[in-house]
Design a protein around this motif. Structure first.
Motif, short mmCIF file in Angstrom:
data_model
loop_
_atom_site.label_atom_id
_atom_site.label_comp_id
_atom_site.label_asym_id
_atom_site.label_seq_id
_atom_site.Cartn_x
_atom_site.Cartn_y
_atom_site.Cartn_z
N LEU A 56 0.72 -1.26 0.10
CA LEU A 56 -0.01 0.00 0.09
C LEU A 56 0.93 1.11 0.12
CD1 LEU A 56 -2.83 -1.37 2.59
CD2 LEU A 56 -2.80 -1.05 0.06
N VAL A 57 2.09 1.23 0.23
CA VAL A 57 3.08 2.35 0.22
C VAL A 57 4.28 2.23 -0.69
CG1 VAL A 57 4.21 1.49 2.28
CG2 VAL A 57 4.18 3.80 1.94
N GLU A 58 4.62 3.29 -1.47
CA GLU A 58 5.70 3.47 -1.92
C GLU A 58 6.78 4.49 -1.52
OE1 GLU A 58 4.78 3.65 -6.09
OE2 GLU A 58 4.07 1.32 -6.15
N LYS A 59 6.05 5.74 -0.94
CA LYS A 59 6.72 6.71 -0.42
C LYS A 59 6.07 7.43 0.60
CE LYS A 59 5.95 9.44 -4.31
NZ LYS A 59 5.94 10.85 -5.11
N ALA A 60 7.02 7.78 1.52
CA ALA A 60 6.52 8.36 2.74
C ALA A 60 7.48 9.36 3.48
CB ALA A 60 6.70 7.36 3.97
N MET A 61 6.71 10.52 4.13
CA MET A 61 7.56 11.69 4.64
C MET A 61 7.72 11.41 6.05
SD MET A 61 6.64 15.73 4.50
CE MET A 61 7.39 16.23 3.00
N VAL A 62 8.79 11.29 6.57
CA VAL A 62 8.96 10.80 7.89
C VAL A 62 9.95 11.96 8.67
CG1 VAL A 62 8.53 8.41 7.44
CG2 VAL A 62 10.82 9.16 7.39
N PRO A 63 10.09 11.64 10.01
CA PRO A 63 10.89 12.56 10.65
C PRO A 63 12.51 12.25 10.16
CG PRO A 63 9.57 11.65 12.32
CD PRO A 63 9.19 10.98 10.89
N ALA A 64 13.47 13.23 10.04
CA ALA A 64 14.63 12.66 9.63
C ALA A 64 15.51 11.83 10.60
CB ALA A 64 15.55 13.93 9.28
N ALA A 65 15.12 12.03 11.92
CA ALA A 65 15.77 11.18 12.77
C ALA A 65 15.39 9.59 12.68
CB ALA A 65 15.26 11.51 14.30
N SER A 66 14.16 9.51 11.92
CA SER A 66 13.73 7.94 11.76
C SER A 66 14.23 7.20 10.50
CB SER A 66 12.23 7.87 11.68
OG SER A 66 11.66 8.35 12.94
N LEU A 67 15.00 8.14 9.56
CA LEU A 67 15.46 7.67 8.55
C LEU A 67 16.39 6.22 8.51
CD1 LEU A 67 16.23 10.54 6.38
CD2 LEU A 67 14.45 9.11 5.97
N GLU A 68 17.28 6.24 9.39
CA GLU A 68 18.37 5.11 9.59
C GLU A 68 17.79 3.77 9.90
OE1 GLU A 68 22.33 3.80 11.87
OE2 GLU A 68 21.36 5.72 11.97
N ARG A 69 16.61 3.84 10.76
CA ARG A 69 16.02 2.53 11.22
C ARG A 69 14.99 2.18 10.24
NH1 ARG A 69 12.91 3.18 16.74
NH2 ARG A 69 14.95 3.55 17.48
#
Length: 503
Positions: free
Chosen positions: A129-142
């Motif tokens: 259901l998802v291909e792109k998501a905007m998230v907090p930069a702090a969450s990018l690594e995990r």
């Protein structure tokens, strides 16, 4: 009207949610509708403060935010970002279709990560259901461990607005490396840690129990150890975790998802979970549940893909012991509440330890047993035969001697486990031997003629049930894998039968 996409969790499954915002004439106000939780209702104040800190001027209109579908309960502070953006971008014509938004806002407009984002995106990805998501930069690594999703990382609401308007370039990050060593088998990659903070070399003697532990780890077979207090049952159980088979990426992600849902610290590494609830633990804490409409995850689900250890096995509540049969047999546990029904996978290695009698000295050569025959019978009868029938390996341990010397190390045992595991995966198995279903047993547990004759005699002489026969085949298959044999021979089956519990 502006429409952005987010999601909410219901059990293990993420459900997409449309965040719709309108400005209408009337007394100025800010309302969120659509069965939002208290955390979502409080987001009104966080969103207002964050927008004002970025210089946004609220028009003298009534703002209504609708979370659709309106009949689905929504939870989580990660709705802050889509709500704020739906207001800030109300008059912007940028196409944001297909993009999901997650993040909690600080009062100064900074974007904070929340634990719910990982299980949300993992569930959405698994369902396509998802291909792109905007998230907090702090969450990018995990989050980058979840493959197949294009992430846009932002640190502030102001940056998010600029990225949406294409006035700034999004932050991108390379996938985080998985710690440990990689093993490639049959076109698939597996990871494991060659780290042994608790070593089997510290367990003196108990060679039969160590052999049983090695077989249990190599095939993920359930194990019951019986012996006097202090003979090393708990030591063996704790060291088993570090010699378990390698994990696929999807298994690492699923174990992490379960840990987050259980409010545990996620590991993000190929170390299988280890759960050891106390014998006084309640049934809901072990199997999940709770008083609310949203069932909480329990110990049996948190142990998924790892070890569930029951020390003082007979002292657990009778209702807990009998309820354990479902997750051991079906590898799932179902939790039903008025507002929700949730099923968790429970494909774990079950390890149990018990004393031979209430005082613990029945097998001791130095301490006399103080129990009567009736007390011993009542003690052992607390565990039903149907439950014991689901445990493939039983070992009676002896008292350790000061002269016992250390033999096998965890590193040596882990090397044997990995080799046996590789043979299982090369055969095309999707699960280790201990978790094979009836079809898998027929396909992969072929006996030699001599071994088949021995098994037929054992069925007649010992009155083995159909489940006991299946267990013997699975254990024999693992013994054969440890020996590097393609077929199950007589010696492999005899060793498997030697670990059968006798009444």
């Amino acid at each position: 009207m502006k429409r952005l996409r987010s999601a909410t969790l219901e059990g293990l499954d993420a459900h997409p949610v449309d965040v719709e915002t309108t400005f209408t004439k009337g007394l100025p106000g800010f309302q969120i509708v659509g069965l939002g939780s208290a955390a979502i209702q409080e987001s009104k104040e966080r969103v207002k403060a964050a927008l004002l800190s970025g210089g946004f001027a609220f028009p003298p209109l009534r703002i209504t935010v609708s979370l659709s579908p309106s009949d689905l309960q929504k939870n989580g502070s990660h709705f802050d970002l889509p709500i704020a953006l739906s207001i800030a971008l109300q008059n912007d014509e940028t196409n944001l279709d297909g993009l999901f938004f997650f993040g909690e806002l600080g009062l100064d407009g900074t974007l904070k990560e929340t634990q719910a984002i990982f299980p949300l995106l993992l569930s959405l990805k698994n369902r396509g259901l998802v291909e792109k998501a905007m998230v907090p930069a702090a969450s990018l690594e995990r989050l980058s461990l979840i493959p197949g999703i294009e992430y846009i990382g932002v640190e502030t609401l102001e940056e998010a607005i600029k990225v949406c308007k294409k006035e700034a370039e999004p932050r991108r990050v390379a996938p985080a490396p998985i710690p440990g060593q990689r093993l490639s088998v049959g076109g698939a990659d597996y990871w494991y840690l060659a780290d042994y903070p608790e070593d089997f070399a510290e367990v003196r003697g108990q060679e039969v129990a160590k052999r049983a532990a090695l077989i249990a780890a190599a095939g993920m077979h359930n194990l019951l150890m019986e012996g006097s207090p202090g003979c090393g049952k708990s030591m063996i159980a704790k060291r088993l975790r570090h010699i378990l088979p390698p994990m696929r990426l999807d298994e690492i992600l699923q174990a992490t998802q379960y840990a987050i849902l259980g409010d545990e610290e996620p590991a993000f590494r190929p170390l299988r979970p280890y759960r050891s609830p106390h014998h006084s633990a309640s049934k809901p804490s072990i199997f999940g549940g709770g008083s609310g409409n949203t069932p909480k995850i329990g110990e049996v689900a948190l142990a998924h893909l790892g070890i569930l250890f029951f020390d003082e096995f007979p002292h657990f509540q009778k209702s807990v012991l009998e309820a354990l049969r479902e997750p051991l047999q079906d590898h799932r546990v179902h939790i039903s509440r008025v507002g929700a029904k949730v099923a968790y996978e429970t494909r774990f290695l079950f390890v149990a330890a018990q004393n031979p009698c209430p005082c613990g000295n029945l097998l001791s050569t130095t301490h006399p047993c103080r129990c009567t025959e009736l007390e011993i019978k009542r003690y052992k009868n607390r565990i039903s035969d149907p439950l014991l029938d689901r445990i493939e390996l039983y070992v009676q341990m002896q008292e350790p001697s000061p002269d016992d010397a250390p033999t096998l190390t965890s590193a040596q045992m882990h090397e044997a486990v990995i080799a046996a595991f590789a043979r299982q995966m090369e055969r095309g198995q999707s699960q280790p031997n201990g978790k094979l279903d009836e079809k898998g047993i027929d396909t992969y547990c072929a006996l030699s003629d001599e071994a088949d004759a021995v098994l037929r005699k054992a069925v007649v002489n010992f009155g083995l049930s159909h489940r006991a026969v299946a267990n013997a085949k699975k254990v024999a298959r693992t013994v054969a894998d440890l020996a590097g044999s393609e077929r199950i021979e007589k010696a492999h089956l005899l060793e498997a039968l030697s670990f059968r519990r006798r009444s």
